[in-house]
Every structure is written in C-alpha cells, then in structure tokens.
Write an enzyme that holds these catalytic residues in place. Structure first.
Site, mmCIF file in Angstrom:
data_model
loop_
_atom_site.group_PDB
_atom_site.id
_atom_site.type_symbol
_atom_site.label_atom_id
_atom_site.label_comp_id
_atom_site.label_asym_id
_atom_site.label_seq_id
_atom_site.Cartn_x
_atom_site.Cartn_y
_atom_site.Cartn_z
ATOM 1 C CB CYS A 22 -11.777 4.263 1.116
ATOM 2 S SG CYS A 22 -11.453 3.516 2.702
ATOM 3 N N GLY A 48 -6.159 6.438 -1.117
ATOM 4 C CA GLY A 48 -5.773 5.364 -0.213
ATOM 5 C C GLY A 48 -4.618 4.585 -0.795
ATOM 6 C CG ASN A 122 -14.938 7.089 0.664
ATOM 7 O OD1 ASN A 122 -15.139 8.067 -0.027
ATOM 8 N ND2 ASN A 122 -14.141 7.132 1.704
ATOM 9 N N GLY A 123 -15.941 5.836 3.749
ATOM 10 C CA GLY A 123 -16.617 6.548 4.835
ATOM 11 C C GLY A 123 -16.428 5.815 6.148
ATOM 12 C CE1 TYR A 266 -3.397 16.988 1.408
ATOM 13 C CE2 TYR A 266 -4.971 15.404 2.283
ATOM 14 C CZ TYR A 266 -3.683 15.731 1.888
ATOM 15 O OH TYR A 266 -2.704 14.786 1.957
#
Ligand code: AMP
Length: 482
Positions: A22, A48, A122-123, A266
C-alpha cells in the site's frame, strides 16, 4: 519499482492478509486537501493498483470516496469537488486476488462517541486476528477482512476522553508493521510502528496563510506538490498536525529497528528518499557492488526495465562494460488483453518487453534485475534475449536469494513458490536457462544501504524475523500444502 501492469498476484493464499502492499498520504492545513491527496496518490500508484480512496474533512464532517482501479480513473473532477475541507488522507492498495473487494478499500471511516475518525494503513498488523477475535467477542461488528479496521474498533471501544488519547492507547496494543494516517476530529494524526518497518515521511508547504503539513509513504509524492521534505516519522512516534502546528511524541519506546530493505531493492521509486536515504543511490550502489563481487566478461550491460535500471547503471559504471537499453518496455499494458486462442509463447512478458535485436545480436549480455522471486519472469526474458540473437546471457540479481515470505507488507509468494527456498543457485540457473547466474551477497546489500548500525529487516533473505512472527512461519511450514 513495482510493476503497475503486472497481471497476476503471486498467490491466492489464506495468509493473504499479510500481503497487502500500500501507499498512504495525508495533508493538514491546505484549502485543496483532496486535490493534493489525489496528486500524492498518483505519485504512489506503484505501491498499490487494486483500489484507491480519499477521505477529506473540514474538522466536523468526513467525506470518503473509494473505488477499485487506478487513481487517475477513480478521481474525476466531479468526485474531487465533493471531497471538501482542509485536511485529507488517501490510500492506494494492492492485495492478492481472494481479498480484492471494495469492502477492503481504504480509508475506513467510523463515527464513535469521541467523534468521526478515518484511517489508512500501510503494513500488516500481525496480531490483528487475535485482536479481532477479542473485539468480536465483545460485540464489535467488522465490515471488511482487512486488519486495519481493528484499529478503528480499538479507538471506538476506548474509555479515553479524547481521540488522540484513544489512538495512543490503540497503537500500544498493535504488533507488526504499521504506518498509519488518521483524520481524527479536527486534526491529522500519523503514526509508525516501533520497529519502523514501513516508511512514512513528513513534508511541509509554506502557504500565505501559514504552513500546511503533508505525510507520505515516499517523498516522490511531495515533489509533485512542491512540498519540502522535513524528515521521517520516527519508529514508535505519533505526529499530530492541528491548529497549533506539528506536535511530536512517542506513543511507545522504539524497538530494534527493522526498516524493510526491499523498499530500497525494489518497492519504492528511485526518485524517492526512503528511511532518510536516496533509493536511486542505494540501488546504483547495489549494482556497483554486484559488479565487484560477481564480475563477468561481456559486451553489454542490459537492465530489465524498469526496476533493474539503477542497479544496471551501477554495474556498468563499476565494470566498464557499456550500458544499453536492450529491452524496451511498453508502459501501456493493461490487464484486459485477451491472449489469442493460438498460444503465443511467453505472451504476458512479450506484451510488456520487447528486445532490441541490434543491441543483443551476437553479444555476450549481462542482464541485471533487482530480484528473482519465482524465477518464471526471468526464464521468459532470458529466452527472449537469446532468441534476439544474444551469444551468452549472464543474469545478475542486485539482492540475495529470496528464501522466506514477508509478513510485514510485501507481497511475496509462499515458501513453496520461492525458487531460492527450494533450489540451489546452479539448479535455478538451469531452470532460467542463462549461462551464469549470480546474486549480491547479504553483506554487500547491507553495505549498499549504509546499514552499519543494523537498522534494516532482511527476513526475506535470512528467514529471521524481527518479531514473534516466527510462530506463524512455523505454523505455515507445518501446513501440508506449503
Ligand atoms: P519472478 O521471479 O518471475 O517471480 O519475478 C521477479 C520479478 O518480479 C522481478 O523482476 C521483480 O522486479 C518483480 N518483483 C519482485 N517482487 C515483487 C513483488 N512483491 N510484487 C510484484 N513484483 C515483484
């Protein structure tokens, strides 16, 4: 950088809830808060691509719009004009197939006794299942399967008087990875887990009427709106943006740092500053160190675009082998292509990448990519490069072999599908069909991200998880189909 056009999620796994990728964004104190959030999410689209949403507020009411799809398609002028107020939060979400429903799109928003609150995350909250069971046993009703909703229920049930106090209390019981942004009454509140797994940056805009504050997973979201990067939300920190300005406090003591190294390998964009350092610089350094560690005699260095470009540049500089764009990427590939009934070999990869015969023909080629996960993409690319006439193909990967899944917010397949978890480097080389294959060592990866003081999580390369999660790993390993 993540591939916005990838067609298939890695897996449909019952542990999907660990695999959300996310991006989050928040702004306080700007008359066009929703518009800025829209731009911020546009810059975070790579984090995302399944759904996106924005909640905005004038301090009293909260408006939310969320939908499946890409940011540019969701937020039309009409939609944005309905998202009013001087504060907003936004979210882009990618999750694996089984979990891809609008119910799980964020932000989530509820009205409770302490006021209206909206959240984007996020996570992965690794104790979400336990917390949810407990909350449900006490009467909470959940609408989604996402772990994020747990936070709202914790706040709603809290006996604390103010939203900020209730939030502080809720944050203290969460475990795992969380970079959270909240609309909480007349304030924007953001927080980062005490290990600091996922990034969260703070920015500032100087307006005539005073400063506006912005928060984002990556600083590339600030560039588009001319915000200045101020720094990071620290692990264990809660930052409140309100009429009094910015207030910073620790809701808990920071734990051993575990910043996700894969953000630098990445996931993040190379034009971002993540965990306080430039992604492009660390990626280029990975390539330089890879050239020194795993040299090869060749005519040309060719990146696998886009994610392999920075490492390939580093490899070319350090080795003195010329850098050439021998593979061209089509950026306009959607998910709607229907494969002709007559099978075309490697159709998916060929839609996206096409070789430049003039660069590859008769050459010994060093192909550089950021990571090798299941190995299937690289196999197709090597085949493509050979069929364009390359004499030799040497694959160089700018990180160590990926041997363990991530439970902190990166979509990695199960151990069974991770090629390096099951095969030796020589077996992988044979599967991929390249002449030589080599990876960057863990030690050199750590050097590339300047990790002298051990601030990064390398669990996907070592299998050593920085939290209690090792129990879940054992559980997964004991499942017959893993
Ligand atoms: P494969 O080895 O076929 O699974 O694909 C590896 C490629 O996928 C690499 O080129 C990476 O750039 C990309 N990749 C690595 N991790 C992820 C991820 N979490 N989600 C999507 N793509 C990824």
């Amino acid at each position: 950088m993540p591939d916005c056009t990838r067609e298939l999620p890695y897996t449909t796994d019952p542990f999907d809830k660990f695999k959300e990728e996310c991006g989050v964004f928040a702004v306080y104190g700007h008359p066009e808060a929703a518009n800025l959030t829209h731009l911020g999410l546009h810059a975070l689209q790579h984090r995302g691509q399944e759904s996106a949403g924005i909640s905005s507020s004038d301090g009293k009411t909260v408006d939310t719009f969320k939908s499946m799809g890409h940011v540019a398609d969701i937020f039309t002028a009409g939609v944005l004009s309905r998202l009013r107020g001087h504060m907003a939060i936004g979210h882009t979400r990618y999750s694996t197939a089984g979990d891809t429903v609008l119910n799980n799109a964020q932000p989530f928003s509820v009205a409770c006794a302490k006021g209206r609150i909206a959240v984007a995350h996020n996570g992965n909250i690794t104790n979400a299942m336990e917390l949810r069971n407990e909350l449900e046993a006490h009467g909470s009703i959940f609408q989604a399967s996402s772990d994020t909703e747990v936070v709202l229920h914790l706040v709603a049930r809290s006996h604390q008087r103010t939203l900020a106090d209730a939030l502080r209390q809720a944050l203290q019981v969460l475990e795992g990875a969380f970079s959270l942004v909240f609309l909480a009454g007349d304030r924007v509140i953001v927080a980062r887990d005490p290990h600091g797994f996922r990034p969260l940056a703070i920015g500032r805009m100087n307006l005539a009427q005073g400063p506006a504050y912005v928060f984002a997973s990556e600083t590339c979201a600030f560039d588009l709106i001319d915000a200045h990067y101020v720094g990071e939300v620290e692990p264990g920190e809660m930052v409140i943006a309100g009429p009094e300005g910015l207030t910073r406090e620790f809701f808990t003591l920071p734990l051993n740092r575990a910043q996700c190294v894969f953000e630098h390998v990445y996931f993040s964009r190379p034009d971002s500053t993540v965990f306080g350092s430039s992604v492009h610089q660390s990626r280029e350094m990975m390539g330089r160190l890879l050239a020194a560690e795993m040299p090869v005699e060749a005519d040309v260095v060719v990146p696998i675009p886009d994610s392999g470009v920075a490492a390939a540049l580093g490899y070319a500089h350090a080795s003195g082998i010329p850098f050439r764009h021998g593979l061209i990427r089509n950026h306009y590939v959607g998910r709607t292509f229907i494969e002709p009934s007559q099978a075309i070999r490697d159709f998916g990869v060929r839609l996206k990448l096409n070789p430049v015969r003039g660069i590859l023909q008769g050459k010994s080629v060093v192909l550089v990519d950021d990571s090798l996960v299941r190995g299937t993409t690289s196999q197709k690319i090597v085949r493509m490069v050979r069929s364009a006439g390359a004499r030799e193909v040497h694959l160089r990967i700018s990180c160590p072999p990926t041997i363990s899944p991530c439970f902190y917010g990166v979509d990695t397949p199960t151990k069974r599908e991770l090629i390096a978890a099951n095969q030796s480097i020589e077996e992988i080389r044979q599967f991929i069909g390249c002449d030589t294959l080599a990876y960057l060592s863990l030690e050199k990866l750590s050097e590339a991200v300047n990790d002298g003081d051990k601030r990064y999580c390398y669990a996907c390369y070592t299998g050593q998880y920085p939290t209690e999660l090792v129990n879940i790993e054992t559980l997964m390993a004991s499942r017959p189909n893993r």
